[in-house]
Design an enzyme around this catalytic site. Structure first.
Site, PDB file in Angstrom:
ATOM      1  CG  HIS A  58      -8.834  33.153  88.100  1.00  0.00           C
ATOM      2  ND1 HIS A  58      -9.694  33.976  88.777  1.00  0.00           N
ATOM      3  CD2 HIS A  58      -9.588  32.142  87.601  1.00  0.00           C
ATOM      4  CE1 HIS A  58     -10.929  33.495  88.686  1.00  0.00           C
ATOM      5  NE2 HIS A  58     -10.889  32.381  87.974  1.00  0.00           N
ATOM      6  CD  GLU A  61      -7.269  36.533  89.011  1.00  0.00           C
ATOM      7  OE1 GLU A  61      -8.197  36.626  88.186  1.00  0.00           O
ATOM      8  OE2 GLU A  61      -7.450  36.213  90.205  1.00  0.00           O
ATOM      9  CG  HIS A 153      -9.366  35.773  92.900  1.00  0.00           C
ATOM     10  ND1 HIS A 153      -9.619  34.985  91.809  1.00  0.00           N
ATOM     11  CD2 HIS A 153      -9.674  35.025  93.988  1.00  0.00           C
ATOM     12  CE1 HIS A 153     -10.054  33.803  92.216  1.00  0.00           C
ATOM     13  NE2 HIS A 153     -10.101  33.805  93.528  1.00  0.00           N
ATOM     14  CD  GLU A 217     -11.563  39.654  92.148  1.00  0.00           C
ATOM     15  OE1 GLU A 217     -10.557  39.974  91.484  1.00  0.00           O
ATOM     16  OE2 GLU A 217     -12.248  38.639  91.935  1.00  0.00           O
TER      17      GLU A 217
HETATM   18 ZN   LIG Z   1      -9.473  35.637  89.893  1.00  0.00          ZN
END
Ligand SMILES: [Zn+2]
Length: 342
Positions: A58, A61, A153, A217
């Site tokens: 993404h 990020e 992420h 994350e």
């Molecule tokens: Zn992500």
């Protein structure tokens, strides 16, 4: 002097595949725009750890992208020396350049072959390339316990546990106690156990490359340069030690909280509403019967999505996904003794 990431983002056509050897013996392989690999001067492919660090699947990020870029530059300038074979993947360069999560399609729904259904979009092309590079990278190593992929992420929203990992579906393989320790040492506070095949990058690698693979994350989305790097110190140290110490095997006192995925709620129709505020943190808990979302269909029929267990926590809510995609996960906390571990 531009960094490898800057050249990849802004002059991708000038990046040609090539190999070189640094003065300290480190082997460098530039594979593609955003793809670079390092290895020690001499190594036995079956003995050395193979590590893929992907970031920017993404594009907005940024914290993990900055962390990986710093490691790449530290390796190139020889301020650190790799003791493992490591491939860095800066995944969605086009989305980074527009400061968005993606250009056309969420790339982390396109792995395990799903890219074939979206052939004309940039994310699909890149997901297919990444799969190929990752397969090639791991092909020379046949020991699962030397193969690792951390897909890095940051979350869209705040969370009660800002640093958490998703453990992809293992299809009967046991969970790794060692990997839980490693993640704990990286500052991971919670681990979500997935119980179904998905089309995420970490599931692809876990399934097809027989590697220990995780979606990780680390905190919250911010623009390039806006991250407070002190928030990421533990993860920074973890990645540094992982690359520079081939015996690195941290044993953490703390086990991250473990959560089983309870419900996957799809946005089944245009009129789909979540019943909590947009800024509700990930891992906020709700009680049995609480209605989390409502969908109203064309025939005016509506459907409610209640909490089914005694208590479920919400993760990754996003009511604005495309129809048919996941709008919300719910999870329930479990204990370590509920798992088969090695
Ligand atoms: Zn992500």
């Amino acid at each position: 002097m531009q960094t490898f990431l800057e050249r990849s983002r802004f002059m991708p056509d000038q990046i040609q595949p090539h190999q070189s050897i640094l003065a300290n013996g480190t082997r460098v392989s530039v594979i593609d725009a955003g793809i670079i690999e390092f290895a020690p001067a001499h190594y036995n492919p079956s003995e050395i750890r193979h590590i893929v660090l992907s970031c920017g699947v993404h594009g907005n990020e940024t914290a993990p992208i900055e962390m990986c870029s710093d490691l790449v530059e530290a390796l190139l300038t020889q301020s650190i020396t790799p003791k493992v074979k490591v491939q860095f993947q800066f995944a969605n360069l086009a989305a980074m350049n527009i400061g968005e999560r993606f250009v056309d399609v969420n790339m982390n729904r396109l792995f395990d072959g799903m890219h074939e259904h979206y052939k004309s979009c940039p994310e699909a092309l890149r997901a297919k390339q990444l799969e190929q590079y990752t397969r090639q990278f791991f092909a020379e190593c046949h020991n699962r316990d030397r193969k690792f992929h951390y897909d890095l992420h940051t979350a869209i929203r705040d969370a009660k546990y800002p640093r958490f990992a998703v453990y992809p579906y293992l299809d009967g393989k046991p969970y790794s106690r060692q990997q839980m320790n490693w993640l704990a040492s990286a500052g991971i506070q919670a681990i979500l156990l997935s119980h179904n095949p998905t089309t995420t990058y970490s599931y692809f690698t876990s399934k097809h490359c027989d590697a220990h693979a995780f979606t990780v994350e680390l905190g919250k989305v911010r623009a390039f340069g806006q991250n407070n790097r002190e928030d990421f110190t533990q993860s920074d140290v973890f990645l540094h030690d992982l690359i520079t110490d081939d015996t690195f095997d941290p044993d953490s006192e703390e086990t991250p909280l473990l959560f089983d995925i309870a419900q996957t709620i799809l946005r089944e129709t245009d009129s789909f509403e979540l019943h909590f505020a947009d800024d509700t943190p990930n891992f906020t808990r709700y009680q049995r019967g609480d209605v989390l979302a409502t969908a109203t269909f064309d025939d005016k029929q509506s459907r409610q999505y209640p909490v089914l267990a005694d208590e479920e926590a919400i993760v990754f809510p996003n009511a604005s996904v495309a129809v048919g995609q996941r709008a919300l996960l719910t999870v329930v906390e479990i204990g370590l003794h509920d798992l088969e571990l090695i």
